[in-house]
Design an enzyme around this catalytic site. Structure first.
Site, PDB file in Angstrom:
ATOM      1  N   LYS A 169     -55.465   9.453  31.608  1.00  0.00           N
ATOM      2  CA  LYS A 169     -53.654  10.058  31.538  1.00  0.00           C
ATOM      3  C   LYS A 169     -53.538   8.712  32.338  1.00  0.00           C
ATOM      4  O   LYS A 169     -52.824   7.804  32.091  1.00  0.00           O
ATOM      5  CB  LYS A 169     -53.265  10.957  32.384  1.00  0.00           C
ATOM      6  CG  LYS A 169     -53.150  12.636  31.092  1.00  0.00           C
ATOM      7  CD  LYS A 169     -52.689  13.641  31.803  1.00  0.00           C
ATOM      8  CE  LYS A 169     -53.011  14.404  31.222  1.00  0.00           C
ATOM      9  NZ  LYS A 169     -52.712  15.847  31.644  1.00  0.00           N
ATOM     10  N   GLN A 178     -51.616  18.413  37.670  1.00  0.00           N
ATOM     11  CA  GLN A 178     -52.383  18.803  37.018  1.00  0.00           C
ATOM     12  C   GLN A 178     -52.590  20.420  37.291  1.00  0.00           C
ATOM     13  O   GLN A 178     -53.069  20.668  37.920  1.00  0.00           O
ATOM     14  CB  GLN A 178     -53.885  18.247  36.608  1.00  0.00           C
ATOM     15  CG  GLN A 178     -54.707  18.451  35.591  1.00  0.00           C
ATOM     16  CD  GLN A 178     -54.327  17.983  33.923  1.00  0.00           C
ATOM     17  OE1 GLN A 178     -53.318  17.606  33.962  1.00  0.00           O
ATOM     18  NE2 GLN A 178     -55.049  18.948  33.099  1.00  0.00           N
ATOM     19  N   ASP A 195     -43.571  16.902  32.574  1.00  0.00           N
ATOM     20  CA  ASP A 195     -44.069  17.936  32.249  1.00  0.00           C
ATOM     21  C   ASP A 195     -43.607  18.932  31.754  1.00  0.00           C
ATOM     22  O   ASP A 195     -43.861  19.285  30.369  1.00  0.00           O
ATOM     23  CB  ASP A 195     -45.419  18.681  33.221  1.00  0.00           C
ATOM     24  CG  ASP A 195     -46.592  18.715  32.584  1.00  0.00           C
ATOM     25  OD1 ASP A 195     -47.114  18.133  31.803  1.00  0.00           O
ATOM     26  OD2 ASP A 195     -47.607  18.624  33.520  1.00  0.00           O
TER      27      ASP A 195
END
Ligand code: GUN
Length: 295
Positions: free
Chosen positions: A52, A96, A119
């Protein structure tokens, strides 16, 4: 059978995003910034976040990776998020998952400024999505990427029956709510199946569009799919393969070879949904920058 090529679409999208980042820079003198936090040493998660961060840099954004040890306290993690919330150079914050057991994921998600929650996991963003306020929320990256694939492949959705297997907050629930919206690229009748669903094959066979996100290797077999269905496979599972050099290979939640003789279109694994998730994370970070700068 049409293969829905997420790798190719994600490359197109990254080129488009790179051009947008350049024009943002020309207008404001600044570029979008994404900060990713990872807690612990899980090798798969580490590989994801490095990928990412690397892709972010490739398109001209600033990315930083904060690696915290597995013993990190929840308090320190919350404090780190608070600092990023107040940092004007940071437009996107991603923590994460999964997090170590002593840290409560929901508390952490609530701590992220919803305007930086690229997100799309904060209840404000998920709530706006459910209510159809899509211009003001962040859509979580995997469902967003699937919508982009359906649009770019001009797959007809209006009035179709979309069956989603999986009810996670990050894929199944937002995906169902997107497909339900009264939009050109949605407007479906939606069914959500999950681990307690009775007679799963009965439900999956009703699907014109079948989206599977449960993390069970090759769960969906040919007899579970209606002839002509469009099948979207979110799974990314490692299975043993003595013929492979590494001793394993990646497969989806769908038995690709068998189902490809029944479906009209399918995403492969790898190279389907996976590359789109990263591309949409970058798109959300750009969107956040544009909102912060009134562009
Ligand atoms: N773990 C696996 N996929 C994701 C994702 O898209 N976002 C976050 N925060 N964690 C993940």
């Amino acid at each position: 059978m049409l293969i829905i090529d997420g790798k190719k679409v994600s490359l197109d999208l990254k080129n488009e995003l790179k051009a947008s980042v350049e024009s943002c820079k020309a207008i404001t003198g600044k570029v979008p910034g994404l900060t990713i936090i990872i807690v612990g040493q899980d090798p798969a998660s580490q590989a994801y976040v490095r990928n990412k961060a690397k892709t972010c840099k490739e398109i001209g954004m600033i990315s930083s990776l904060i690696e915290m040890p597995a013993e990190t306290t929840q308090e320190l993690l919350l404090q780190t998020i608070h600092e990023l919330n107040n940092d004007p150079a940071v437009h996107g914050i991603l923590v994460q998952q999964p997090l170590p057991e002593h840290i409560d994921e929901f508390t952490v998600t609530l701590a992220i400024n919803p305007s930086k929650d690229v997100d799309g996991l904060h209840p404000e963003n998920l709530g706006r999505l459910v209510m159809g306020d899509l211009d003001k929320c962040f859509i979580s990256c995997t469902p967003y990427g699937i919508m982009e694939l359906l649009q770019r492949y001009t797959i007809e959705t209006k009035g179709k029956h979309c069956v989603i297997v999986g009810r996670s907050n990050i894929v199944g629930k937002p995906m169902a709510n997107l497909m339900l919206q009264k939009l050109g690229s949605a407007n479906c009748t939606v069914t959500i199946c999950h681990s307690a669903t009775n007679n799963l094959p009965f439900h999956t066979r009703q699907a014109d569009i079948l989206i599977v996100a449960v993390g069970k290797a090759q769960l969906i077999t040919a007899d579970m799919v209606k002839p002509g269905a469009v099948v979207i496979d979110v799974g990314n599972n490692r299975i043993e393969d003595p013929a492979a050099k590494s001793g394993y290979r990646m497969v989806g939640d769908v038995d690709f070879d068998a189902v490809s003789s029944v479906a009209s279109a399918m995403t492969p694994v790898p190279g389907g949904v996976g590359p789109m998730t990263i591309a949409m994370l970058l798109k959300n970070t750009l969107l956040s920058f544009q909102r912060f700068n009134g562009l």
